[in-house]
Each structure stands twice: as structure tokens, then as C-alpha cells.
Scaffold this active site. Structure first.
Site, short mmCIF file in Angstrom:
data_model
loop_
_atom_site.label_atom_id
_atom_site.label_comp_id
_atom_site.label_asym_id
_atom_site.label_seq_id
_atom_site.Cartn_x
_atom_site.Cartn_y
_atom_site.Cartn_z
N HIS A 1 0.85 -1.19 0.00
CA HIS A 1 0.00 0.00 0.00
C HIS A 1 0.89 1.24 0.00
CE1 HIS A 1 -3.29 2.60 0.37
NE2 HIS A 1 -3.99 2.02 1.34
N HIS B 1 -2.68 6.98 -0.91
CA HIS B 1 -3.69 7.57 -0.02
C HIS B 1 -3.14 8.26 1.22
CE1 HIS B 1 -6.62 4.40 -1.87
NE2 HIS B 1 -6.22 5.32 -2.73
N TYR C 1 -0.69 7.41 3.26
CA TYR C 1 -0.11 6.59 4.32
C TYR C 1 1.42 6.65 4.23
CZ TYR C 1 -4.94 5.18 4.88
OH TYR C 1 -6.30 5.21 5.09
#
Length: 351
Positions: free
Chosen positions: A177, A180, A182
Site C-alpha cells: 500500500h 492515499h 499513508y
């Protein structure tokens, strides 16, 4: 929906043999035990049903790589033996249905709170607090601790260990990931990264941390089992976009090629949002990337079919409709109307 054909055909992307060109988008559900990060039987059944229906690639909810990586109550982990053992029940259930499942490995960085991470201070590339509040926790983001180079090495190793744990738990691969807002995206962004060492600078230089994570994960489990998710969107600033989407995408893709990435997952809130010169992100990416692309962004069966037929993506990821319709594929095949997703009728959801 009688014209939906390509979405339903089988395909192979790298190590993954998929029953359809659909993916279950990663959606944080906060089902796990909050203290231990261990998943339960409800999660086993949740994923099993989607595999039984014929979803090609299941991408799990964000699964944290350490206790300090956590940003919401009830999210699962994949760093302890107990967590690995519990996930094995999920992967076995999915594989019994002929499905393919990968773990999204996750570190939220500054988008956390010390009360969620056992009194530790959130980590980030620079000591800059995010705007807003922690979702479902309703407390303002705290000023994070700027990561030292030793911290960075440790977190890179934690990503690699999480990838190995995922394979040991029976997952077919992992999605890193990097989107977004993070941790990885915090390094990638000039908003949150003001470093003056090798992890700061222009965009190409700020991608250094992401490249180190990807190299470590690829070295651990092989490039044919690794997907990278990236995006111009940030959960703490939904208005944010890249200033020059085409140039940013070129810089990202150059970095992916440099480290040997084979599969990418650009993430958009709206798949067909114009990025530049009338083109959406996926059109631009396809011009620059020959390998497999997973696309996402409020797709319907019809709009997903269009994207697949155009060749912009190889697999279409579906989010909320799969919560409301565990029989999503069967409904398409039988030309039945899909049930509308209503947040009030389902357990809490974060994307």
C-alpha cells in the site's frame, strides 16, 4: 448487463491465475481483534463468499506490518505468529473455492494516534501533523516523530517480513500500500516530506523509500507476486491532486521499472476522472506501462467492461458493491440488478 463479457473471462497476470478479470478492492472493515490484530471466523466467511462467487483476485483489507503501523481500531496485522495462523484459515477457505487472494501490507505512518499504538508516537518522514481526525477514533492526528535512518531500515525490514509472513499464511502474494497519504505516500509527497537527506528532494528522490520497500519485498517473495498501489489521492486531503499528472506518472513508472515491479494498481476515487488533456489516469498509465494494471474507482460492471475493452486495465477492482453483493458475479451472469450499497446497513468501511 448482457454485454458484459471481458469482465467475466479468466486471465493470468504474472503468478496469479484468475477466474475472472475482477478484483475485490482492499476495504478496511475493522473486523479483527483490536488488542491482538487477529482475524476471526467472520473474516474467513467474508472472503470465502467472494471467492465462491468467482471474484478473480481478492485483495485483503489493509493489514499492518507492526503494532506501530496501525491507524484504526480493529485492523488486522501480519507480524505475529498468531496473526499468521489466523490468516491461514482465510487463505485455505479462499483456495478451497478456487480463488486467489493477496494481502495488502500497510503502514499508516502519521495517520495514527499514540493511543492506538500502545503509547508510541506515530512515525513519518518529517515531524508534520496531518490535518483532521483519525477515522473512527475521533481524535486529532498528532505530530509524528521524524524517522531516523535506523527507523527507516527497520520499517523496510518489517515490510519484507510481512511479505514472507503472508506467503507462510498461504497468500498468493501481496499488495504494497503506497497510496492515499499513508507512510510510503508520505515519503513520496512534498506536503509531508521535508527531508534534506537522500529520502527528500524532488519527486524522483522522494520515491527512494518506496523503492527500498519494493526491492526488499520483491527480494523476499519474487516480483511475480507483488503489486504496488499508488495514487494522487490522500485520505487526509481529498482535494489533493498531482500538479502534473503525466510527469508524476512517468516518474513513478520509471521507479517501478528500476526496481523490477511487474504489476501496478493506480488508485482513483473516480476511474474516469480527467487527469490531463481529456485522458484519465489509466489511459496515461497504459501509454507508459506494458505490464498488468489493476484499475479501481467507483466502477460499475458497464464502466469496468469499457475500461477492459479499451485495454486501459487488465483487472477491474470493485469495492462497495462487493460488500452489498457477495454474489456480484452471479448477478451479472444472470442479469440481475445489483443491491445498492448503503453504509447504514453495513459494518463500518474505510477505503
Amino acid at each position: 448487463m448482457s454485454n458484459i463479457t471481458k469482465l467475466l473471462e479468466p486471465t493470468t497476470i504474472e503468478a496469479f491465475s484468475l477466474k475472472t478479470r475482477t478484483a475485490m478492492a482492499p476495504m478496511t472493515r475493522c473486523f479483527a481483534d483490536d488488542e491482538t490484530g487477529v482475524v476471526n471466523e467472520a473474516i474467513v466467511e467474508y472472503y470465502r463468499k467472494r471467492a465462491e462467487d468467482g471474484i478473480g483476485l481478492i485483495i485483503t483489507e489493509g493489514t499492518v506490518i507492526s503494532d506501530r503501523a496501525k491507524g484504526n481500531p480493529g485492523v488486522p496485522g501480519i507480524y505475529s505468529p498468531e496473526q499468521v495462523a489466523a490468516w491461514r484459515k482465510v487463505t485455505e477457505a479462499v483456495h478451497q473455492e478456487g480463488g486467489t487472494i493477496i494481502a495488502q501490507i500497510w503502514h499508516v505512518g502519521r495517520l495514527s494516534h499514540s493511543e492506538l499504538i500502545k503509547g508510541q508516537q506515530p512515525q513519518a518522514p518529517s515531524a508534520i501533523a496531518a490535518n483532521g481526525q483519525v477515522p473512527r477514533f475521533r481524535k486529532p492526528y498528532e505530530t509524528p516523530e521524524e524517522m531516523s535512518k535506523e527507523d527507516i531500515k527497520l520499517v523496510v525490514a518489517q515490510y519484507a517480513k510481512a511479505a514472507r509472513n503472508a506467503i507462510d499464511a498461504g497468500f498468493d502474494g501481496v499488495e504494497v500500500h503506497g497510496a492515499h497519504g499513508y507512510l510510503i505516500d508520505q515519503f513520496n509527497s512534498a506536503v509531508s516530506n521535508k527531508r534534506t537527506d537522500e529520502y527528500g528532494g524532488d519527486l524522483a528522490q522522494r520515491l527512494t523509500f518506496m523503492k527500498e520497500v519494493l526491492r526488499a519485498v520483491i527480494n523476499e517473495i519474487g516480483a511475480d507476486r507483488v503489486v504496488i498501489r499508488f495514487s494522487p489521492h490522500k485520505m487526509d486531503d481529498l482535494s489533493y491532486r498531482w500538479d502534473d499528472a503525466e510527469q508524476a506518472l512517468q516518474t513513478y513508472i520509471d521507479a517501478f521499472k528500476e526496481v523490477g515491479v511487474k504489476m501496478i494498481h493506480p488508485s482513483m476515487l473516480n476511474f474516469y476522472e480527467e487527469a490531463k488533456d481529456g485522458k484519465n489516469i489509466y489511459e496515461i498509465v497504459r501509454e507508459k506501462w506494458e505490464g498488468p494494471i489493476i484499475g479501481v474507482g467507483d466502477l460499475t460492471p458497464e464502466s469496468a467492461e469499457r475500461a477492459l475493452q479499451a485495454g486501459w486495465v487488465d483487472v477491474a477492482a470493485i469495492g462497495r458493491p462487493l460488500i452489498a453483493n457477495p454474489d456480484y458475479i452471479q448477478r451479472i451472469k444472470e442479469e440481475k440488478k445489483l443491491v445498492e450499497y448503503e453504509a447504514s446497513e453495513h459494518l463500518p468501511l474505510l477505503v
